[in-house]
Design an enzyme around this catalytic site. Structure first.
Site, PDB file in Angstrom:
ATOM      1  N   HIS A 109     -18.317  12.178  17.588  1.00 19.68           N
ATOM      2  CA  HIS A 109     -18.990  13.128  16.702  1.00 19.68           C
ATOM      3  C   HIS A 109     -18.110  13.349  15.489  1.00 19.68           C
ATOM      4  O   HIS A 109     -16.884  13.399  15.620  1.00 19.68           O
ATOM      5  CB  HIS A 109     -19.223  14.459  17.431  1.00 19.68           C
ATOM      6  CG  HIS A 109     -20.305  15.261  16.814  1.00 19.68           C
ATOM      7  ND1 HIS A 109     -20.105  16.020  15.697  1.00 19.68           N
ATOM      8  CD2 HIS A 109     -21.605  15.393  17.151  1.00 19.68           C
ATOM      9  CE1 HIS A 109     -21.246  16.602  15.367  1.00 19.68           C
ATOM     10  NE2 HIS A 109     -22.169  16.238  16.222  1.00 19.68           N
ATOM     11  N   ASP A 115     -26.266  13.901  22.915  1.00 21.05           N
ATOM     12  CA  ASP A 115     -27.225  12.870  23.305  1.00 21.05           C
ATOM     13  C   ASP A 115     -26.906  12.224  24.639  1.00 21.05           C
ATOM     14  O   ASP A 115     -27.739  11.500  25.180  1.00 21.05           O
ATOM     15  CB  ASP A 115     -27.292  11.776  22.226  1.00 21.05           C
ATOM     16  CG  ASP A 115     -28.063  12.255  21.018  1.00 21.05           C
ATOM     17  OD1 ASP A 115     -28.999  13.032  21.210  1.00 21.05           O
ATOM     18  OD2 ASP A 115     -27.714  11.861  19.894  1.00 21.05           O
TER      19      ASP A 115
HETATM   20  N1  CMC Z   1     -17.672   4.602  20.753  1.00 19.97           N
HETATM   21  C1  CMC Z   1     -16.539   3.953  20.457  1.00 19.97           C
HETATM   22  N2  CMC Z   1     -15.767   4.241  19.388  1.00 19.97           N
HETATM   23  C2  CMC Z   1     -16.193   5.233  18.594  1.00 19.97           C
HETATM   24  C3  CMC Z   1     -17.365   5.958  18.856  1.00 19.97           C
HETATM   25  C4  CMC Z   1     -18.119   5.609  19.981  1.00 19.97           C
HETATM   26  N3  CMC Z   1     -19.257   6.244  20.271  1.00 19.97           N
HETATM   27  N4  CMC Z   1     -17.551   6.878  17.884  1.00 19.97           N
HETATM   28  C5  CMC Z   1     -16.523   6.736  17.063  1.00 19.97           C
HETATM   29  N5  CMC Z   1     -15.702   5.741  17.474  1.00 19.97           N
HETATM   30  C6  CMC Z   1     -14.466   5.284  16.845  1.00 19.97           C
HETATM   31  C7  CMC Z   1     -14.787   4.324  15.707  1.00 19.97           C
HETATM   32  O1  CMC Z   1     -14.845   3.004  16.142  1.00 19.97           O
HETATM   33  C8  CMC Z   1     -13.634   4.588  14.777  1.00 19.97           C
HETATM   34  O2  CMC Z   1     -12.493   3.969  15.310  1.00 19.97           O
HETATM   35  P1  CMC Z   1     -11.351   3.349  14.336  1.00 19.97           P
HETATM   36  O3  CMC Z   1     -10.814   4.516  13.559  1.00 19.97           O
HETATM   37  O4  CMC Z   1     -10.378   2.776  15.287  1.00 19.97           O
HETATM   38  O5  CMC Z   1     -12.053   2.337  13.492  1.00 19.97           O
HETATM   39  C9  CMC Z   1     -13.405   6.100  14.908  1.00 19.97           C
HETATM   40  O6  CMC Z   1     -13.853   6.416  16.235  1.00 19.97           O
HETATM   41  C10 CMC Z   1     -14.189   6.923  13.910  1.00 19.97           C
HETATM   42  O7  CMC Z   1     -15.551   6.534  13.996  1.00 19.97           O
HETATM   43  P2  CMC Z   1     -16.611   6.704  12.841  1.00 19.97           P
HETATM   44  O8  CMC Z   1     -17.802   5.878  13.150  1.00 19.97           O
HETATM   45  O9  CMC Z   1     -15.928   6.476  11.538  1.00 19.97           O
HETATM   46  O10 CMC Z   1     -16.930   8.230  12.985  1.00 19.97           O
HETATM   47  P3  CMC Z   1     -18.085   9.001  12.214  1.00 19.97           P
HETATM   48  O11 CMC Z   1     -17.661  10.403  12.151  1.00 19.97           O
HETATM   49  O12 CMC Z   1     -18.426   8.304  10.949  1.00 19.97           O
HETATM   50  O13 CMC Z   1     -19.334   8.813  13.167  1.00 19.97           O
HETATM   51  C11 CMC Z   1     -20.852   9.063  14.953  1.00 19.97           C
HETATM   52  C12 CMC Z   1     -19.794   9.754  14.073  1.00 19.97           C
HETATM   53  C13 CMC Z   1     -21.553  10.113  15.792  1.00 19.97           C
HETATM   54  C14 CMC Z   1     -21.890   8.400  14.056  1.00 19.97           C
HETATM   55  C15 CMC Z   1     -20.131   8.013  15.836  1.00 19.97           C
HETATM   56  O14 CMC Z   1     -19.264   8.665  16.718  1.00 19.97           O
HETATM   57  C16 CMC Z   1     -21.134   7.151  16.609  1.00 19.97           C
HETATM   58  O15 CMC Z   1     -21.645   6.172  16.064  1.00 19.97           O
HETATM   59  N6  CMC Z   1     -21.424   7.514  17.906  1.00 19.97           N
HETATM   60  C17 CMC Z   1     -22.370   6.771  18.682  1.00 19.97           C
HETATM   61  C18 CMC Z   1     -23.797   7.208  18.310  1.00 19.97           C
HETATM   62  C19 CMC Z   1     -24.112   8.588  18.806  1.00 19.97           C
HETATM   63  O16 CMC Z   1     -23.870   8.934  19.960  1.00 19.97           O
HETATM   64  N7  CMC Z   1     -24.700   9.385  17.914  1.00 19.97           N
HETATM   65  C20 CMC Z   1     -25.132  10.762  18.242  1.00 19.97           C
HETATM   66  C21 CMC Z   1     -24.310  11.747  17.481  1.00 19.97           C
HETATM   67  S1  CMC Z   1     -24.471  13.420  18.052  1.00 19.97           S
HETATM   68  C22 CMC Z   1     -26.075  13.898  17.731  1.00 19.97           C
HETATM   69  C23 CMC Z   1     -26.573  13.647  16.376  1.00 19.97           C
HETATM   70  O17 CMC Z   1     -25.877  13.805  15.372  1.00 19.97           O
HETATM   71  O18 CMC Z   1     -27.732  13.296  16.305  1.00 19.97           O
END
Ligand code: CMC
Length: 379
Positions: free
Chosen positions: A261, A315
């Site tokens: 998140h 989720d």
């Molecule tokens: N699994 C594995 N690694 C992850 C995950 C994950 N679910 N989420 C973040 N990371 C890692 C990512 O690979 C990155 O690592 P590094 O710095 O080594 O490259 C680091 O954590 C930061 O990730 P990011 O994608 O830059 O983080 P963000 O703040 O841009 O994205 C997010 C947040 C929710 C989009 C992301 O965590 C994600 O894609 N999660 C999976 C999808 C998900 O469950 N979404 C629902 C979110 S909660 C409800 C909502 O908002 O609707």
């Protein structure tokens, strides 16, 4: 004009000043209008919470009854909207159907009187009332059935489950579903809420505001993740396969759905409440093999990614609850939308009160002074 540093995804950049909700991501704290989510989940219900979010304070008994009556009265949708929805392809995603139907409401209630509190109230009531009816109607129609009319003797959540399944739901199931709506009703300035606010800032009609937010919620990085969680648990197939599956996904730098998140660096408080609800449901109605897989997945992800602040988000367990209530997987995100309409409307109202059109800037990184090349000279 001061120019701030470009941040991809606008991370950490305040887009507004808001009184609607608050998250402390390091403490796992979520409040709606100052009230903790745990307290609302235990003591309130979705419509009362929606009122709190939209009007800023808990309603009196009379105010709540009036609001509930208004929402009940407006649950029906016009036959022309139903006819329009009948023409949607049954293979289409219900979020696309919902976005189109929400936008179509603007055709019927298009008068824009944004400075008139009565118009605002009517729009709030209509959207809260009609969105669930549209979700249920599409579900029945895509299976070749006529939609059923809302039942005035049922509360908001029971009526939705009734319209979806054509059966009066078990009261405990309806109560659990209502808590799910409360948990999903609002969550500060996430992508869909920001989308709603940007659309609102042009002073367009509220149906366009909600339609644009629905479109934004649909993506797999936002509301669509709960569907992906079930697909992942399905693919994992057994508790024994959870560890190798997750380890391999992490090694391949794949995102684990239902985890991570932008704001929380600990477990999302809503995931904790949802997990408890799932456990209560399974205790009452029999277990779900996917739950055991989910618990193992969470354990492995925490072990491998906890140090990066990646924990279960809202989720991860919501899909398990919906699945147990017999709700098809591709309706999970529309149900998220039913709940989040409350938050979107709260931000719409807040935006109107202090409106200035959103018009950010950019860092231009393209060329200048390029000559036009005639088509015959292009390779
Ligand atoms: N699994 C594995 N690694 C992850 C995950 C994950 N679910 N989420 C973040 N990371 C890692 C990512 O690979 C990155 O690592 P590094 O710095 O080594 O490259 C680091 O954590 C930061 O990730 P990011 O994608 O830059 O983080 P963000 O703040 O841009 O994205 C997010 C947040 C929710 C989009 C992301 O965590 C994600 O894609 N999660 C999976 C999808 C998900 O469950 N979404 C629902 C979110 S909660 C409800 C909502 O908002 O609707």
């Amino acid at each position: 004009m001061a120019v701030c540093e470009y941040k991809p995804g606008l991370e950490g950049i305040p887009a507004t000043r808001s009184e609607v909700s608050y998250v402390d991501g390091s403490q796992g704290l979520l409040e709606y209008r100052g009230i903790r989510i745990e307290e609302l989940a235990a003591k309130s219900n979705f419509l009362e919470t929606a009122y709190l979010l939209i009007w800023g304070e808990l309603p009196s008994k009379t105010e709540l009854e009036k609001f509930q009556d208004e929402v009940r009265y407006h649950r029906r949708i016009k036959y022309r909207i139903r006819d329009m929805m009948k023409c949607f392809p049954e293979t289409g995603h219900p979020m696309d159907a919902l976005q189109a139907s929400a936008a179509a409401l603007g055709l019927f209630y298009s008068r824009r009187a944004l400075d008139n509190p009565e118009y605002i109230r009517e729009a709030v009531v209509r959207l809260l009332a009609k969105i669930p009816t549209m979700v249920a109607a599409f579900q029945l129609m895509r299976n070749g059935n006529d939609p059923v009319q809302p039942r005035d003797d049922l509360d908001y959540s029971s009526n939705f489950l009734y319209m979806l399944t054509e059966q009066e739901p078990d009261p405990f199931a309806a109560q659990v579903f209502d808590v799910c709506l409360t948990l999903h009703a609002e969550h500060t300035i996430n992508a869909s809420t920001f989308s709603a606010m940007v659309t609102a800032s042009t002073l367009t009609d509220p149906y366009a505001v909600i339609a644009s937010a629905v479109g934004t919620l649909a993506g797999p990085l936002h509301g669509g993740a709960n569907e992906e969680v079930i697909a992942m648990l399905d693919e994992i197939g057994s508790v024994e396969n959870a560890r190798p599956f997750i380890e391999s996904a992490i090694a391949q730098k794949q995102k684990i759905m239902g985890f991570g998140h932008r704001v929380y660096t600990v477990k999302d408080p809503r995931a904790t409440i949802l997990q408890n609800l799932a456990e209560q449901l399974f205790e009452k109605n029999g277990s779900d093999p996917y739950y055991d897989i989910a618990v193992e997945v969470e354990k492995v992800v925490e072990e491998k990614l906890g140090h990066k602040g990646i924990y279960a988000n809202v989720d991860f367990y919501s899909g398990l609850v919906y699945r147990h209530l017999g709700i098809p997987t591709d309706l999970f995100t529309p149900i998220f939308a039913i709940a989040r309409v409350a938050g979107w409307l709260a931000h719409w109202k807040e935006q109107l009160a202090v409106n200035r059109i959103f018009r950010p800037t950019q860092e231009y990184v393209g060329n200048h002074g390029v000559s036009y090349l005639p088509i015959e000279k292009r390779s």
